[in-house]
Scaffold this motif. Structure first.
Motif, PDB file in Angstrom:
ATOM      1  N   ILE A 218      36.982  21.984   8.131  1.00  0.00           N
ATOM      2  CA  ILE A 218      35.734  21.668   7.206  1.00  0.00           C
ATOM      3  C   ILE A 218      34.645  21.162   7.823  1.00  0.00           C
ATOM      4  N   GLY A 219      33.498  21.600   7.861  1.00  0.00           N
ATOM      5  CA  GLY A 219      32.360  21.095   8.538  1.00  0.00           C
ATOM      6  C   GLY A 219      31.598  20.753   7.482  1.00  0.00           C
ATOM      7  N   ILE A 220      30.719  19.641   7.602  1.00  0.00           N
ATOM      8  CA  ILE A 220      29.584  19.001   6.656  1.00  0.00           C
ATOM      9  C   ILE A 220      28.386  18.788   7.357  1.00  0.00           C
ATOM     10  N   ARG A 221      27.241  19.358   6.711  1.00  0.00           N
ATOM     11  CA  ARG A 221      25.978  19.308   7.165  1.00  0.00           C
ATOM     12  C   ARG A 221      25.282  18.245   6.926  1.00  0.00           C
ATOM     13  N   ASN A 222      24.426  17.727   7.578  1.00  0.00           N
ATOM     14  CA  ASN A 222      23.348  16.665   7.098  1.00  0.00           C
ATOM     15  C   ASN A 222      22.034  17.361   6.762  1.00  0.00           C
ATOM     16  N   GLU A 223      21.043  16.373   6.123  1.00  0.00           N
ATOM     17  CA  GLU A 223      19.881  17.040   5.919  1.00  0.00           C
ATOM     18  C   GLU A 223      19.060  17.920   6.943  1.00  0.00           C
TER      19      GLU A 223
END
Length: 92
Positions: free
Chosen positions: A39-44
């Motif tokens: 799973i990848g999680i993006r920042n703003e």
């Protein structure tokens, strides 16, 4: 589950909610990418700053549920296969 931060990317404010709600073990990016599901999680800024590796579907589904509960959206929810090595990519 294992997790790694992408060193060059900024951690967003909501990251503490992720680390508080999921049982994560810090590992190298290479070790995380070797897990069964990633799973990848993006920042703003739209950059992936954290990756989470799940060893089994049950762990992956638990993580997905927690991330959805935090208000994040899975960009790949309708994808039939992984994209760039990610099974899910979450963002605000």
């Amino acid at each position: 589950m294992k997790t790694a931060l992408i060193a060059s990317e900024k951690r967003p404010q909501f990251d503490k909610n992720i680390t508080n709600n999921l049982l994560l073990e810090a590992a190298s990016e290479e070790a995380v990418r070797k897990e069964t599901l990633v799973i990848g999680i993006r920042n703003e800024s739209g950059k992936i700053y954290r990756i989470i590796g799940a060893p089994a579907l049950k762990n992956y589904m638990n993580a997905v549920e927690e991330l959805l509960d935090l208000g994040l959206v899975d960009e790949l929810q309708d994808a039939e296969k992984s994209v760039d090595g990610y099974d899910s990519i979450f963002s605000l």
